[in-house]
Enzyme design. Structure first.
Site, PDB file in Angstrom:
ATOM      1  CB  CYS A  35      34.936  40.107  49.003  1.00 53.85           C
ATOM      2  SG  CYS A  35      35.937  40.475  50.370  1.00 53.85           S
ATOM      3  N   GLY A  36      34.694  43.140  49.609  1.00 51.18           N
ATOM      4  CA  GLY A  36      35.500  44.047  50.392  1.00 51.18           C
ATOM      5  C   GLY A  36      37.030  43.913  49.123  1.00 51.18           C
TER       6      GLY A  36
END
Length: 158
Positions: A35-36
């Site tokens: 995930c970012g």
């Protein structure tokens, strides 16, 4: 009501009661490895190292419900967290945090601390919940909120 009435399986497969964290300040967060916001693991670990001796625990719950960003097995997730971020705070087995199969703990957290516009749905990875020493949910933080930005709120509960 408190988080202490719930139990969950650790990343190593052991069923534990959250009552073992009684009298601790908790940060409960749904996590993902792809995930970012994944670099928040580093900040969560730093916060844990700084505050664990003051009675603070961070509990990480991997979740694959948002963009398939946590596809690995428990072993894969554990290895990723240790190798890339030196995670030593408690990690749990992968859970759903919303929907029909949501873990009861996350249903409770979302009900006790609704999000934007009163939403009781967790919208993304790295949603964080602050819990006081009595097991009561105090606050929800958005995924983009940096763990270091919740330190002041944690200190008020110590």
């Amino acid at each position: 009501m408190s988080v202490y009435k719930y139990s969950a399986k650790t990343i190593k497969g052991e069923q534990v009661s959250l009552s073992q964290y009684e009298d601790k300040v908790l940060v409960i967060v749904n996590t993902a490895s792809k995930c970012g916001f994944t670099p928040q693991y580093k900040e969560l670990q730093a916060l844990y190292e700084e505050m664990k001796d003051q009675g603070v625990e961070i509990l990480g719950f991997p979740c694959n419900q948002f963009g398939g960003q946590e596809p690995g097995s428990a072993g894969d997730i554990e290895q990723f967290c240790e190798l890339n971020y030196g995670v030593s705070f408690p990690m749990f087995d992968k859970v759903d945090v919303k929907g029909e199969h949501a873990h009861p703990l996350f249903t409770y957290l979302a009900e006790e601390a609704p999000g934007v516009f009163g939403s009781k749905t967790i919208k993304w990875n790295f949603t964080k919940f602050l819990v006081n020493r009595q097991g009561e949910v105090i606050k929800r933080y958005a995924p983009q909120t940096s763990p270091k930005d919740i330190k002041k709120d944690i200190e008020e509960l110590i």
